[in-house]
Design an enzyme around this catalytic site. Sequence first.
Site, PDB file in Angstrom:
ATOM      1  CD  GLU A  54      33.070  -4.850  -7.409  1.00 23.19           C
ATOM      2  OE1 GLU A  54      33.944  -4.670  -8.284  1.00 23.19           O
ATOM      3  OE2 GLU A  54      32.730  -5.998  -7.039  1.00 23.19           O
TER       4      GLU A  54
ATOM      5  CG  ASP B 262      40.103  -5.563  -0.543  1.00 24.92           C
ATOM      6  OD1 ASP B 262      40.965  -6.392  -0.176  1.00 24.92           O
ATOM      7  OD2 ASP B 262      39.883  -5.324  -1.736  1.00 24.92           O
TER       8      ASP B 262
ATOM      9  CG  ASN C 266      34.644  -5.400 -11.977  1.00 29.48           C
ATOM     10  OD1 ASN C 266      35.788  -5.201 -11.575  1.00 29.48           O
ATOM     11  ND2 ASN C 266      33.630  -5.596 -11.156  1.00 29.48           N
TER      12      ASN C 266
ATOM     13  CG  HIS D 158      37.433  -4.793  -8.665  1.00 26.81           C
ATOM     14  ND1 HIS D 158      36.511  -5.739  -8.255  1.00 26.81           N
ATOM     15  CD2 HIS D 158      38.625  -5.434  -8.639  1.00 26.81           C
ATOM     16  CE1 HIS D 158      37.138  -6.872  -7.996  1.00 26.81           C
ATOM     17  NE2 HIS D 158      38.411  -6.715  -8.217  1.00 26.81           N
TER      18      HIS D 158
END
Length: 262
Positions: free
Chosen positions: A143, A67, A136, A138
């Site tokens: 996400e 990313d 979280n 990811h």
Amino acid sequence: MKVLIFPDAKDAIAAAARLVLDQVRLKPDAVLGLATGGTMEAVYDKVADGVRETAVSFAGVSSFNLDEYLGLPPAHPASYHTYMRQRLFSRVGIDLAKTHLPKGDCEDAEAECRRYEAAIAASGGIDLQLLGIGRNGHIGFNEPTSSLSSRTRVKTLTADTREANAQFFDRLEDVPHYALTMGIGTILDARHCVLLAIGASKAEPVAKAIEGPLAATCPASALQLHRHATMLLDREAAASLQLVDYYQRVHPDGAPAQIEPR
Ligand code: PGA
């Protein structure tokens, strides 16, 4: 899924570096999928040590990063282009022309995502994909509630992710709100997925990823669908797993199993 629990963070980090080096030794023109973040910094130090101290050469290796922040030019100090140049590329003799990251300052983000997917496909696909995991759950910047079959696209970052990554910027306000990220489907196409998690802040997402239900609310749980996924954990990151005795019995202190079931 192989779950390896190491006595100590440095052992888990060394194991991740070893898998990368072994992949390149086995296939000198390997296609590596690379990750960024705090956890990977020590891995790249170890990979660089390995290249310096052994006969492993990165001259034929290609790489695709997971990313990049949308809007950041490659030269921005907090871009993942900069991170990769400083932490790995400049230290292992890789041909920069064979390294790939999504272009954060592209004019047309959708076209850039399509180009990135096509470049991965044209390379023959990723042999080994390194992954961290967010607090979280990811992977990449996928996400929670990302489609489990998503491809490279623009994602909006959660407040939690922006806060966690603020350490790499001067101020929280400087952290971009969007990123270009490989999708979960893109990641699952890699021939081997290697996830590294260190520390207590990763215990809950790690437990959900490995033992929770397959759910878009924990994107890393998609690795349950992968036929060759290796989870490298230190004891703290493994602390919320229910079957820890079982994993330890199969791979005591992260050691290779006598019989290698996947
Ligand atoms: P970290 O990031 O290594 O900085 O914790 C991991 C991730 O968000 O994937």
